[in-house]
Design a protein around this motif. Structure first.
Motif, mmCIF file in Angstrom:
data_model
loop_
_atom_site.group_PDB
_atom_site.id
_atom_site.type_symbol
_atom_site.label_atom_id
_atom_site.label_comp_id
_atom_site.label_asym_id
_atom_site.label_seq_id
_atom_site.Cartn_x
_atom_site.Cartn_y
_atom_site.Cartn_z
ATOM 1 N N GLY A 16 -0.640 -2.341 9.170
ATOM 2 C CA GLY A 16 -0.893 -2.085 10.016
ATOM 3 C C GLY A 16 -2.565 -3.143 10.483
ATOM 4 N N ALA A 17 -3.019 -3.348 9.167
ATOM 5 C CA ALA A 17 -4.201 -3.825 9.287
ATOM 6 C C ALA A 17 -3.974 -5.281 9.345
ATOM 7 C CB ALA A 17 -4.428 -4.034 7.277
ATOM 8 N N ASP A 42 4.064 -7.876 6.139
ATOM 9 C CA ASP A 42 3.654 -6.765 5.179
ATOM 10 C C ASP A 42 4.733 -5.619 5.645
ATOM 11 O OD1 ASP A 42 1.837 -8.608 4.244
ATOM 12 O OD2 ASP A 42 0.571 -8.215 5.802
ATOM 13 N N ALA A 43 5.365 -5.772 6.891
ATOM 14 C CA ALA A 43 6.060 -4.908 6.441
ATOM 15 C C ALA A 43 7.608 -4.194 6.671
ATOM 16 C CB ALA A 43 6.613 -4.654 8.807
ATOM 17 N N MET A 57 12.385 6.105 6.122
ATOM 18 C CA MET A 57 12.188 5.395 5.084
ATOM 19 C C MET A 57 10.885 5.629 4.162
ATOM 20 S SD MET A 57 15.089 2.349 5.355
ATOM 21 C CE MET A 57 14.375 2.351 7.881
ATOM 22 N N ALA A 58 10.242 5.584 3.033
ATOM 23 C CA ALA A 58 9.058 5.857 3.293
ATOM 24 C C ALA A 58 8.704 4.785 2.564
ATOM 25 C CB ALA A 58 8.830 6.573 2.143
ATOM 26 N N TRP A 59 7.036 4.282 3.315
ATOM 27 C CA TRP A 59 6.993 3.129 4.021
ATOM 28 C C TRP A 59 5.143 2.718 3.870
ATOM 29 C CZ3 TRP A 59 9.160 -1.485 2.342
ATOM 30 C CH2 TRP A 59 8.832 -2.357 1.892
ATOM 31 N N ASP A 60 4.689 2.370 3.103
ATOM 32 C CA ASP A 60 3.379 2.059 3.189
ATOM 33 C C ASP A 60 2.797 1.197 4.599
ATOM 34 O OD1 ASP A 60 0.534 1.906 3.455
ATOM 35 O OD2 ASP A 60 0.117 1.430 1.111
#
Length: 118
Positions: free
Chosen positions: A43-44, A50-51, A35-38
């Motif tokens: 990560g920051a 946020d995930a 699944m595309a996910w930023d």
């Protein structure tokens, strides 16, 4: 963006198939998702909020297929892809559903679809 979240080898026991005997028993399906996910934001931040919640996605996959009880893997894949994209805001996904043991000479048979834009 090329980031993604993976769920591989998710086992779902459900009614699936077109033959009368198949409609009376649970069978095993194995689901793989990309699944595309930023992932830059979680990560920051190192904050789970946020995930993409892969536990919630996994639960949705299981409940969707158990409720749907598709005759065809193609129908299950289309329905599942639409539900996941809408529920979690996933703009692109690749989804594979396998049915182990469906063909005696093959380890499994299945379908793979991609929906949305990367």
């Amino acid at each position: 963006m090329a980031d993604s979240v993976l769920i591989e080898g998710l086992v779902v026991e459900t009614v699936v198939g077109v033959y009368d005997w198949e409609r009376k028993v649970d069978q095993r399906l194995v689901v793989d998702l990309e699944m595309a996910w930023d992932n830059r934001v979680p990560g920051a931040s190192d904050d789970v909020r946020d995930a993409l919640d892969y536990a919630a996605v996994s639960e949705r996959v299981t409940s969707c297929l158990q409720t749907l009880q598709p005759q065809l893997l193609e129908h299950g894949a289309e329905h599942l892809a639409a539900e996941l994209r809408q529920a979690f805001g996933i703009r692109w996904l690749a989804l594979t559903i396998r049915k182990p043991g469906a063909v005696p000479a093959a380890q499994s048979v299945g379908v793979r679809i991609e929906r949305g834009a990367r």
